[in-house]
Each structure stands twice: as structure tokens, then as C-alpha cells.
Design a protein around this motif. Structure first.
Motif, mmCIF file in Angstrom:
data_model
loop_
_atom_site.group_PDB
_atom_site.id
_atom_site.type_symbol
_atom_site.label_atom_id
_atom_site.label_comp_id
_atom_site.label_asym_id
_atom_site.label_seq_id
_atom_site.Cartn_x
_atom_site.Cartn_y
_atom_site.Cartn_z
ATOM 1 N N LYS A 53 64.524 22.526 -45.603
ATOM 2 C CA LYS A 53 64.136 21.573 -46.644
ATOM 3 C C LYS A 53 63.895 22.272 -47.967
ATOM 4 O O LYS A 53 64.273 21.764 -49.033
ATOM 5 C CB LYS A 53 62.884 20.813 -46.203
ATOM 6 C CG LYS A 53 63.112 19.856 -45.045
ATOM 7 C CD LYS A 53 61.811 19.167 -44.637
ATOM 8 C CE LYS A 53 62.047 18.182 -43.517
ATOM 9 N NZ LYS A 53 60.775 17.522 -43.065
ATOM 10 N N LYS A 54 63.257 23.448 -47.924
ATOM 11 C CA LYS A 54 62.976 24.198 -49.154
ATOM 12 C C LYS A 54 64.259 24.634 -49.834
ATOM 13 O O LYS A 54 64.337 24.720 -51.064
ATOM 14 C CB LYS A 54 62.106 25.417 -48.830
ATOM 15 C CG LYS A 54 61.554 26.118 -50.059
ATOM 16 C CD LYS A 54 60.559 27.198 -49.677
ATOM 17 C CE LYS A 54 59.986 27.871 -50.922
ATOM 18 N NZ LYS A 54 58.975 28.915 -50.568
ATOM 19 N N ALA A 55 65.292 24.903 -49.037
ATOM 20 C CA ALA A 55 66.592 25.294 -49.594
ATOM 21 C C ALA A 55 67.388 24.084 -50.073
ATOM 22 O O ALA A 55 68.528 24.241 -50.531
ATOM 23 C CB ALA A 55 67.389 26.055 -48.553
ATOM 24 N N ARG A 56 66.792 22.889 -49.957
ATOM 25 C CA ARG A 56 67.428 21.634 -50.374
ATOM 26 C C ARG A 56 68.748 21.395 -49.627
ATOM 27 O O ARG A 56 69.727 20.912 -50.197
ATOM 28 C CB ARG A 56 67.659 21.612 -51.889
ATOM 29 C CG ARG A 56 66.374 21.664 -52.699
ATOM 30 C CD ARG A 56 66.642 21.539 -54.192
ATOM 31 N NE ARG A 56 65.425 21.598 -54.959
ATOM 32 C CZ ARG A 56 64.614 20.565 -55.195
ATOM 33 N NH1 ARG A 56 64.921 19.387 -54.681
ATOM 34 N NH2 ARG A 56 63.510 20.710 -55.904
ATOM 35 N N LEU A 57 68.754 21.753 -48.355
ATOM 36 C CA LEU A 57 69.893 21.455 -47.494
ATOM 37 C C LEU A 57 69.590 20.167 -46.739
ATOM 38 O O LEU A 57 68.727 20.147 -45.858
ATOM 39 C CB LEU A 57 70.132 22.603 -46.507
ATOM 40 C CG LEU A 57 70.626 23.920 -47.088
ATOM 41 C CD1 LEU A 57 70.666 24.989 -46.005
ATOM 42 C CD2 LEU A 57 72.010 23.759 -47.703
ATOM 43 N N PHE A 58 70.254 19.119 -47.111
ATOM 44 C CA PHE A 58 70.032 17.846 -46.440
ATOM 45 C C PHE A 58 70.749 17.878 -45.085
ATOM 46 O O PHE A 58 71.900 18.304 -44.989
ATOM 47 C CB PHE A 58 70.529 16.698 -47.307
ATOM 48 C CG PHE A 58 69.778 16.593 -48.602
ATOM 49 C CD1 PHE A 58 68.532 16.003 -48.648
ATOM 50 C CD2 PHE A 58 70.317 17.117 -49.776
ATOM 51 C CE1 PHE A 58 67.821 15.917 -49.841
ATOM 52 C CE2 PHE A 58 69.625 17.039 -50.975
ATOM 53 C CZ PHE A 58 68.372 16.443 -51.003
ATOM 54 N N TYR A 59 70.052 17.425 -44.053
ATOM 55 C CA TYR A 59 70.579 17.642 -42.714
ATOM 56 C C TYR A 59 70.384 16.430 -41.813
ATOM 57 O O TYR A 59 69.559 15.563 -42.060
ATOM 58 C CB TYR A 59 69.893 18.868 -42.083
ATOM 59 C CG TYR A 59 68.436 18.662 -41.737
ATOM 60 C CD1 TYR A 59 68.053 18.318 -40.437
ATOM 61 C CD2 TYR A 59 67.436 18.788 -42.699
ATOM 62 C CE1 TYR A 59 66.730 18.117 -40.113
ATOM 63 C CE2 TYR A 59 66.109 18.592 -42.382
ATOM 64 C CZ TYR A 59 65.755 18.261 -41.087
ATOM 65 O OH TYR A 59 64.436 18.054 -40.771
ATOM 66 N N ARG A 60 71.201 16.410 -40.774
ATOM 67 C CA ARG A 60 71.026 15.511 -39.627
ATOM 68 C C ARG A 60 70.633 16.388 -38.450
ATOM 69 O O ARG A 60 70.947 17.573 -38.447
ATOM 70 C CB ARG A 60 72.351 14.803 -39.294
ATOM 71 C CG ARG A 60 72.800 13.778 -40.305
ATOM 72 C CD ARG A 60 74.293 13.481 -40.183
ATOM 73 N NE ARG A 60 75.094 14.595 -40.701
ATOM 74 C CZ ARG A 60 75.809 15.411 -39.949
ATOM 75 N NH1 ARG A 60 75.824 15.259 -38.636
ATOM 76 N NH2 ARG A 60 76.500 16.391 -40.483
ATOM 77 N N SER A 61 69.978 15.823 -37.465
ATOM 78 C CA SER A 61 69.565 16.659 -36.346
ATOM 79 C C SER A 61 69.679 15.906 -35.030
ATOM 80 O O SER A 61 69.620 14.674 -34.988
ATOM 81 C CB SER A 61 68.125 17.146 -36.533
ATOM 82 O OG SER A 61 67.218 16.066 -36.480
ATOM 83 N N PHE A 62 69.843 16.694 -33.969
ATOM 84 C CA PHE A 62 69.659 16.159 -32.625
ATOM 85 C C PHE A 62 68.277 16.610 -32.166
ATOM 86 O O PHE A 62 67.999 17.810 -32.074
ATOM 87 C CB PHE A 62 70.716 16.678 -31.650
ATOM 88 C CG PHE A 62 70.379 16.353 -30.213
ATOM 89 C CD1 PHE A 62 70.554 15.069 -29.726
ATOM 90 C CD2 PHE A 62 69.843 17.315 -29.367
ATOM 91 C CE1 PHE A 62 70.206 14.749 -28.416
ATOM 92 C CE2 PHE A 62 69.497 17.011 -28.056
ATOM 93 C CZ PHE A 62 69.679 15.721 -27.582
#
Length: 250
Positions: free
Chosen positions: A172-181
Motif C-alpha cells: 500500500k505504501k508503494a501505491r501498488l493497487f492490488y487484488r488478493s486471494f
């Protein structure tokens, strides 16, 4: 036969009876006069002086099918299954019905029950299954569009410690928007969900957990599959491991 069936046959090194049955089945196919196959076992790719894994992956890439035994799931075979799907190869899964499923990892991992597999008990039955293969159509994923909003896919373990909390915080701090399992929310990982999520991603983050953690084998088998998909689809992988296990040396 219009198209020669060529590729790799993958299976665990133990129990030894499984490998012997598979080798006998391949030998019987080779003895047929109408033989139209070019199948090699992983042991035939064990070439001195070369990395075993690179030879195996090259064989999968060159062929059009991967036949894989899932009687006893292990990291290497599961990785190769994911890699073959990512490379667009036909997948044919088999399971020896003579062995009792002490721990039903096929059900708990949640990948292979959605892919399907054939049960065999001896080399004759297995040879007949392989000789009947005609359809070499792979699992389709090329139509899955890249996700512009969440380009990163994260595979989380069943029990998340401070390590996973810190990992998510850094993402989140790296501003990488993600999806997760997240198995706490989704339970079991289906093959289709894993394939589509990796296909939609630019990068995939895969933390591996220590062998002495609860449900570590279930998570690490899922991780092996997702890692294979990621490398097979030529996405950017990030595998994180703390300590000496669980990844095999090769």
C-alpha cells in the motif's frame, strides 16, 4: 493421428510404485506399431551438469501436453502444472486410485477438483487413457484483459502473521493497487480464479510460509500453482520465503 502428442509426464519420485506404473504405461505406448506420441518422463530430463528444472520447463514449452500425476501432490509437480497452463499447453491430470487419500489435499487446496482428473489403477488402464487423447485444446485465458486499476495479485496464507501484515502495508505504501486471494474470506482457490487473476495482472506477489506453520502445505501448494502460472504467462513474479523451506533445491 493428425497431430503428434508430445510433451512431459510429471509425477512425484515417491511412492515408487506410482512412478513404475507410469513408466510402464509410457513404454507400452512406445511399443505400439501405430505409436504417434513423443512423451518423456521427468526422469529422462535429469541430465548431469544441467539444472533439472530448466530442462523440464524447456520440455513443457516445446511440447503440446503435460500429463501430471496428482496422487501425492508436491511442490514441483504443482508448479509444472501451473507453468504448462501459463504456456498454453493441454493439461491431462491423473490420479492412482490404488492409494488411499489420507489427507485430501485435492479437495482442501481447491485447484484440482475444478480442473478434473482421470483415475487409473495400473499401467494398462493408464496407457489406454493416454492413447485415447485427441483434443489438445488448452485452457483459454488470452481473452482476459489486463487490470488497469489493480495490476498486482497477492496470494495470502490461511493464517496471517506480522510478516503478511507488513507485506500488505509495504504494498500500500508503494501505491501498488492490488487484488488478493484471502482464504479467510474466499475459502478455497479454484483453478479458474487463479488463472484469470494471474492473466489480468502485471505482477504477482507470492509469500511462502514455513513448513511448521498451520496449513502450510495447503498454502504452499497453491503458491506453487500460482507461481507456475505467473512464470508461464511471463508475468513479473515476486516470491518471498523466510528461512530454508519450503521451496525444493531445484
Amino acid at each position: 493421428m493428425a497431430t503428434k502428442i508430445a510433451g512431459l509426464v510429471a509425477y512425484p519420485s515417491s511412492p515408487e510404485d506410482i512412478s513404475m506404473t507410469i513408466v510402464r504405461a509410457i513404454e507400452k505406448l512406445h511399443k505400439q506399431e501405430s505409436f504417434g506420441y513423443e512423451l518423456k518422463t521427468w526422469e529422462e530430463n535429469d541430465i548431469p551438469g544441467r539444472f533439472i528444472n530448466s530442462e523440464i520447463l524447456a520440455r513443457i514449452k516445446e511440447g503440446n501436453i503435460l500429463i501430471a500425476d496428482i496422487t501425492r501432490l508436491n511442490f514441483n509437480v504443482v508448479f509444472e502444472i501451473g507453468y504448462a497452463i501459463g504456456q498454453g499447453k493441454r493439461l491431462f491430470l491423473i490420479q492412482n486410485s490404488a492409494y488411499r487419500q489420507i489427507n485430501d489435499f485435492v479437495r482442501e487446496v481447491g485447484i484440482f477438483d475444478t480442473l478434473g482428473y482421470k483415475k487409473y489403477s495400473d499401467s494398462n488402464m493408464l496407457a489406454s487413457y493416454i492413447s485415447a487423447i485427441q483434443d489438445l485444446t488448452p485452457i483459454e485465458f488470452h481473452s482476459v484483459p489486463l487490470s488497469q486499476n489493480t495490476p498486482v495479485y497477492l496470494l495470502l496464507p490461511p493464517i496471517q502473521t506480522d510478516v503478511e501484515t507488513h507485506l500488505v502495508s509495504r504494498i500500500k505504501k508503494a501505491r501498488l493497487f492490488y487484488r488478493s486471494f484471502d482464504p479467510k474470506e474466499q475459502g478455497r482457490l479454484s483453478a479458474i480464479d487463479a488463472i484469470e487473476n494471474v492473466a489480468a495482472s502485471q505482477g504477482v506477489i507470492i509469500p511462502l510460509v514455513r513448513n511448521d506453520y498451520v496449513d502450510s502445505e495447503i498454502h504452499n501448494l497453491r503458491a506453487a500453482f500460482v507461481a507456475g502460472l505467473t512464470i508461464g504467462m511471463e508475468k513479473i513474479p515476486l516470491l518471498l520465503q523466510s528461512g530454508e523451506d519450503p521451496v525444493p533445491l531445484d
